[in-house]
Scaffold this motif. Structure first.
Motif, PDB file in Angstrom:
ATOM      1  N   LYS A 199       0.832  -1.210   0.000  1.00 57.40           N
ATOM      2  CA  LYS A 199       0.000   0.000   0.000  1.00 57.40           C
ATOM      3  C   LYS A 199       0.865   1.258   0.000  1.00 57.40           C
ATOM      4  O   LYS A 199       0.554   2.237  -0.698  1.00 57.40           O
ATOM      5  CB  LYS A 199      -0.930   0.024   1.214  1.00 57.40           C
ATOM      6  CG  LYS A 199      -1.903   1.211   1.211  1.00 57.40           C
ATOM      7  CD  LYS A 199      -2.823   1.178   2.406  1.00 57.40           C
ATOM      8  CE  LYS A 199      -3.882   2.271   2.290  1.00 57.40           C
ATOM      9  NZ  LYS A 199      -3.303   3.623   2.136  1.00 57.40           N
ATOM     10  N   ALA A 200       1.961   1.231   0.758  1.00 57.70           N
ATOM     11  CA  ALA A 200       2.849   2.400   0.799  1.00 57.70           C
ATOM     12  C   ALA A 200       3.435   2.667  -0.582  1.00 57.70           C
ATOM     13  O   ALA A 200       3.501   3.826  -1.027  1.00 57.70           O
ATOM     14  CB  ALA A 200       3.960   2.171   1.820  1.00 57.70           C
ATOM     15  N   HIS A 201       3.868   1.605  -1.275  1.00 58.10           N
ATOM     16  CA  HIS A 201       4.382   1.775  -2.633  1.00 58.10           C
ATOM     17  C   HIS A 201       3.298   2.313  -3.556  1.00 58.10           C
ATOM     18  O   HIS A 201       3.529   3.245  -4.337  1.00 58.10           O
ATOM     19  CB  HIS A 201       4.903   0.446  -3.175  1.00 58.10           C
ATOM     20  CG  HIS A 201       6.191   0.000  -2.577  1.00 58.10           C
ATOM     21  ND1 HIS A 201       7.237   0.858  -2.324  1.00 58.10           N
ATOM     22  CD2 HIS A 201       6.619  -1.227  -2.174  1.00 58.10           C
ATOM     23  CE1 HIS A 201       8.244   0.196  -1.808  1.00 58.10           C
ATOM     24  NE2 HIS A 201       7.899  -1.069  -1.698  1.00 58.10           N
ATOM     25  N   HIS A 202       2.116   1.720  -3.478  1.00 55.64           N
ATOM     26  CA  HIS A 202       1.001   2.143  -4.340  1.00 55.64           C
ATOM     27  C   HIS A 202       0.688   3.615  -4.128  1.00 55.64           C
ATOM     28  O   HIS A 202       0.548   4.386  -5.090  1.00 55.64           O
ATOM     29  CB  HIS A 202      -0.226   1.284  -4.049  1.00 55.64           C
ATOM     30  CG  HIS A 202      -1.479   1.754  -4.726  1.00 55.64           C
ATOM     31  ND1 HIS A 202      -2.314   2.716  -4.156  1.00 55.64           N
ATOM     32  CD2 HIS A 202      -2.034   1.442  -5.930  1.00 55.64           C
ATOM     33  CE1 HIS A 202      -3.322   2.951  -4.971  1.00 55.64           C
ATOM     34  NE2 HIS A 202      -3.174   2.196  -6.046  1.00 55.64           N
ATOM     35  N   ASP A 203       0.559   4.028  -2.862  1.00 57.28           N
ATOM     36  CA  ASP A 203       0.200   5.422  -2.564  1.00 57.28           C
ATOM     37  C   ASP A 203       1.283   6.384  -3.038  1.00 57.28           C
ATOM     38  O   ASP A 203       0.982   7.481  -3.534  1.00 57.28           O
ATOM     39  CB  ASP A 203      -0.039   5.591  -1.065  1.00 57.28           C
ATOM     40  CG  ASP A 203      -1.288   4.865  -0.579  1.00 57.28           C
ATOM     41  OD1 ASP A 203      -2.079   4.416  -1.439  1.00 57.28           O
ATOM     42  OD2 ASP A 203      -1.472   4.746   0.639  1.00 57.28           O
ATOM     43  N   SER A 204       2.543   5.972  -2.900  1.00 61.94           N
ATOM     44  CA  SER A 204       3.640   6.826  -3.357  1.00 61.94           C
ATOM     45  C   SER A 204       3.603   6.979  -4.874  1.00 61.94           C
ATOM     46  O   SER A 204       3.786   8.088  -5.406  1.00 61.94           O
ATOM     47  CB  SER A 204       4.978   6.234  -2.905  1.00 61.94           C
ATOM     48  OG  SER A 204       6.055   7.029  -3.349  1.00 61.94           O
ATOM     49  N   TRP A 205       3.380   5.894  -5.598  1.00 54.72           N
ATOM     50  CA  TRP A 205       3.305   5.955  -7.062  1.00 54.72           C
ATOM     51  C   TRP A 205       2.125   6.807  -7.512  1.00 54.72           C
ATOM     52  O   TRP A 205       2.258   7.603  -8.451  1.00 54.72           O
ATOM     53  CB  TRP A 205       3.200   4.536  -7.639  1.00 54.72           C
ATOM     54  CG  TRP A 205       4.432   3.720  -7.449  1.00 54.72           C
ATOM     55  CD1 TRP A 205       5.729   4.173  -7.397  1.00 54.72           C
ATOM     56  CD2 TRP A 205       4.506   2.303  -7.260  1.00 54.72           C
ATOM     57  NE1 TRP A 205       6.592   3.126  -7.192  1.00 54.72           N
ATOM     58  CE2 TRP A 205       5.890   1.967  -7.114  1.00 54.72           C
ATOM     59  CE3 TRP A 205       3.559   1.276  -7.218  1.00 54.72           C
ATOM     60  CZ2 TRP A 205       6.316   0.651  -6.916  1.00 54.72           C
ATOM     61  CZ3 TRP A 205       3.981  -0.038  -7.020  1.00 54.72           C
ATOM     62  CH2 TRP A 205       5.350  -0.341  -6.869  1.00 54.72           C
ATOM     63  N   MET A 206       0.998   6.669  -6.844  1.00 55.96           N
ATOM     64  CA  MET A 206      -0.171   7.457  -7.228  1.00 55.96           C
ATOM     65  C   MET A 206       0.039   8.944  -6.935  1.00 55.96           C
ATOM     66  O   MET A 206      -0.433   9.809  -7.675  1.00 55.96           O
ATOM     67  CB  MET A 206      -1.423   6.956  -6.500  1.00 55.96           C
ATOM     68  CG  MET A 206      -1.931   5.611  -6.980  1.00 55.96           C
ATOM     69  SD  MET A 206      -2.279   5.574  -8.770  1.00 55.96           S
ATOM     70  CE  MET A 206      -0.891   4.588  -9.349  1.00 55.96           C
ATOM     71  N   HIS A 207       0.782   9.237  -5.864  1.00 51.25           N
ATOM     72  CA  HIS A 207       1.111  10.635  -5.574  1.00 51.25           C
ATOM     73  C   HIS A 207       1.938  11.231  -6.705  1.00 51.25           C
ATOM     74  O   HIS A 207       1.670  12.330  -7.181  1.00 51.25           O
ATOM     75  CB  HIS A 207       1.871  10.737  -4.258  1.00 51.25           C
ATOM     76  CG  HIS A 207       2.361  12.125  -3.954  1.00 51.25           C
ATOM     77  ND1 HIS A 207       3.639  12.549  -4.273  1.00 51.25           N
ATOM     78  CD2 HIS A 207       1.747  13.192  -3.393  1.00 51.25           C
ATOM     79  CE1 HIS A 207       3.781  13.804  -3.920  1.00 51.25           C
ATOM     80  NE2 HIS A 207       2.651  14.226  -3.374  1.00 51.25           N
ATOM     81  N   THR A 208       2.948  10.477  -7.157  1.00 51.54           N
ATOM     82  CA  THR A 208       3.783  10.954  -8.260  1.00 51.54           C
ATOM     83  C   THR A 208       2.952  11.166  -9.523  1.00 51.54           C
ATOM     84  O   THR A 208       3.033  12.222 -10.167  1.00 51.54           O
ATOM     85  CB  THR A 208       4.908   9.945  -8.551  1.00 51.54           C
ATOM     86  OG1 THR A 208       5.774   9.859  -7.414  1.00 51.54           O
ATOM     87  CG2 THR A 208       5.736  10.367  -9.763  1.00 51.54           C
ATOM     88  N   ALA A 209       2.141  10.179  -9.886  1.00 52.15           N
ATOM     89  CA  ALA A 209       1.350  10.252 -11.115  1.00 52.15           C
ATOM     90  C   ALA A 209       0.300  11.358 -11.054  1.00 52.15           C
ATOM     91  O   ALA A 209       0.047  12.033 -12.050  1.00 52.15           O
ATOM     92  CB  ALA A 209       0.676   8.905 -11.385  1.00 52.15           C
ATOM     93  N   SER A 210      -0.301  11.556  -9.888  1.00 53.39           N
ATOM     94  CA  SER A 210      -1.366  12.553  -9.744  1.00 53.39           C
ATOM     95  C   SER A 210      -0.843  13.973  -9.706  1.00 53.39           C
ATOM     96  O   SER A 210      -1.596  14.917  -9.927  1.00 53.39           O
ATOM     97  CB  SER A 210      -2.173  12.284  -8.459  1.00 53.39           C
ATOM     98  OG  SER A 210      -2.758  11.011  -8.484  1.00 53.39           O
ATOM     99  N   ASN A 211       0.456  14.122  -9.392  1.00 57.23           N
ATOM    100  CA  ASN A 211       1.025  15.450  -9.219  1.00 57.23           C
ATOM    101  C   ASN A 211       2.014  15.827 -10.317  1.00 57.23           C
ATOM    102  O   ASN A 211       2.926  16.623 -10.107  1.00 57.23           O
ATOM    103  CB  ASN A 211       1.691  15.554  -7.847  1.00 57.23           C
ATOM    104  CG  ASN A 211       0.674  15.635  -6.716  1.00 57.23           C
ATOM    105  OD1 ASN A 211       0.192  16.706  -6.389  1.00 57.23           O
ATOM    106  ND2 ASN A 211       0.331  14.492  -6.148  1.00 57.23           N
ATOM    107  N   GLY A 212       1.815  15.240 -11.519  1.00 57.26           N
ATOM    108  CA  GLY A 212       2.581  15.668 -12.681  1.00 57.26           C
ATOM    109  C   GLY A 212       3.896  14.957 -12.899  1.00 57.26           C
ATOM    110  O   GLY A 212       4.629  15.290 -13.824  1.00 57.26           O
ATOM    111  N   GLY A 213       4.212  13.963 -12.053  1.00 60.11           N
ATOM    112  CA  GLY A 213       5.437  13.208 -12.244  1.00 60.11           C
ATOM    113  C   GLY A 213       5.269  12.104 -13.275  1.00 60.11           C
ATOM    114  O   GLY A 213       4.219  11.963 -13.904  1.00 60.11           O
TER     115      GLY A 213
END
Length: 297
Positions: A199-213
């Motif tokens: 879940k920590a990996h998933h949330d981190s990846w989604m943060h990157t993708a959602s914020n223009g990364g």
């Protein structure tokens, strides 16, 4: 936008913040000129925003503006938090938005809400190069002009880099490769079954993708493919690493074609086809992690 689940947004850090205008609001600036001579001119509304963001330290003396650019429909800011804040940085971004509107009203430039309610955030990690991010922000007008002049991202770049004796080539939106905020999507076997880690990996990846990364991966395992589908659904950007070479007159098909046309995909491929085996997939994961950490650039 989702905030990163494990980051303290009061802590000393350097943040890349992006705030976007409401669609009905007039443009903040105009990008014009040629590829060799790009010009950015602020509108009166953009000038009002400039006044507010250049005095961000007035909101809290621990805030320091390092770099910014006011684009037609959004603003990029590189903000340093010098000391631990009494409130999360998002509170001060909200105050900055209010100040920009107050300035615009005082100058009789605009009299309604300017910005979307949320903002994009990316915080610098130890492997991020501050100079690269400075350059990334400064070159925003140029990249916009390139997109205007070359609306389709169907282009091949030969020999983008070499890794372990293999030349790697690129197809698609090369700008994704130079985005300083990239994460590698690699689902390790050792994490399987540990729900909190996954879940920590998933949330981190989604943060990157959602914020223009940009997310980088070969997207081979079922879980990696699930991440890719989720990222595509939210409009995220992807660098896909393939083990198959670009053959003569190569063009992507299906969904990859659509994503390239939208500027949301870059494909990396080797000089020659690599075998479908564990050793190859480990190599692709290694390349993804090296690109994300700045080891290949």
């Amino acid at each position: 936008m989702p905030r990163h689940p494990k980051h303290d947004y009061k802590s000393p850090c350097i943040y890349h913040i992006t705030i976007r205008k409401i669609s009905s609001v007039p443009d903040f600036s105009v990008v014009a000129g040629s590829i060799d001579s790009c010009r950015l001119s602020l509108s009166p509304l953009g000038e009002s925003i400039l006044t507010s963001i250049s005095t961000i330290s007035d909101l809290n003396t621990s805030l320091k503006m390092l770099q910014y650019v006011i684009m037609p429909d959004h603003v990029h800011m590189l903000v340093r938090v010098l000391e631990y804040l009494d409130r999360p940085i998002g509170v001060y971004i909200g105050k900055l938005k209010v100040r920009a509107l107050q300035t615009a009203r005082f100058r009789n430039v605009y009299d309604s809400s300017l910005f979307e309610s949320d903002f994009h955030d990316r915080f610098l990690r130890p492997y991020h190069s501050l100079n690269i991010i400075y350059q990334y922000i400064r070159q925003n007008p140029y990249r916009l002009l390139v997109r205007k002049c070359f609306p389709h991202y169907f282009r091949m770049v030969s020999r983008l880099f070499s890794y372990k004796g293999i030349q790697w080539h690129a197809y698609g939106n090369l700008q994704l490769y130079y985005n300083p905020f990239k994460d590698a999507v690699v689902c390790h076997r050792r994490d399987a079954g540990f729900k909190s880690v996954e879940k920590a990996h998933h949330d981190s990846w989604m943060h990157t993708a959602s914020n223009g990364g940009v997310l980088i991966s070969a997207f081979i395992s079922p879980k990696e493919k699930d991440i890719r589908r989720e990222v595509e659904e939210i409009g995220g950007k992807i660098i896909l690493i393939s083990n198959e070479a670009f053959h003569e007159r190569y063009k992507p098909s299906g969904k990859n074609f659509d994503l390239c046309e939208q500027g949301r995909l870059m494909i990396l491929a080797p000089d020659y086809d690599l075998p479908d085996c564990r050793q190859t997939f480990l190599l692709l994961n290694e390349i993804a992690e090296s690109i994300a950490s700045g080891g290949i650039f």
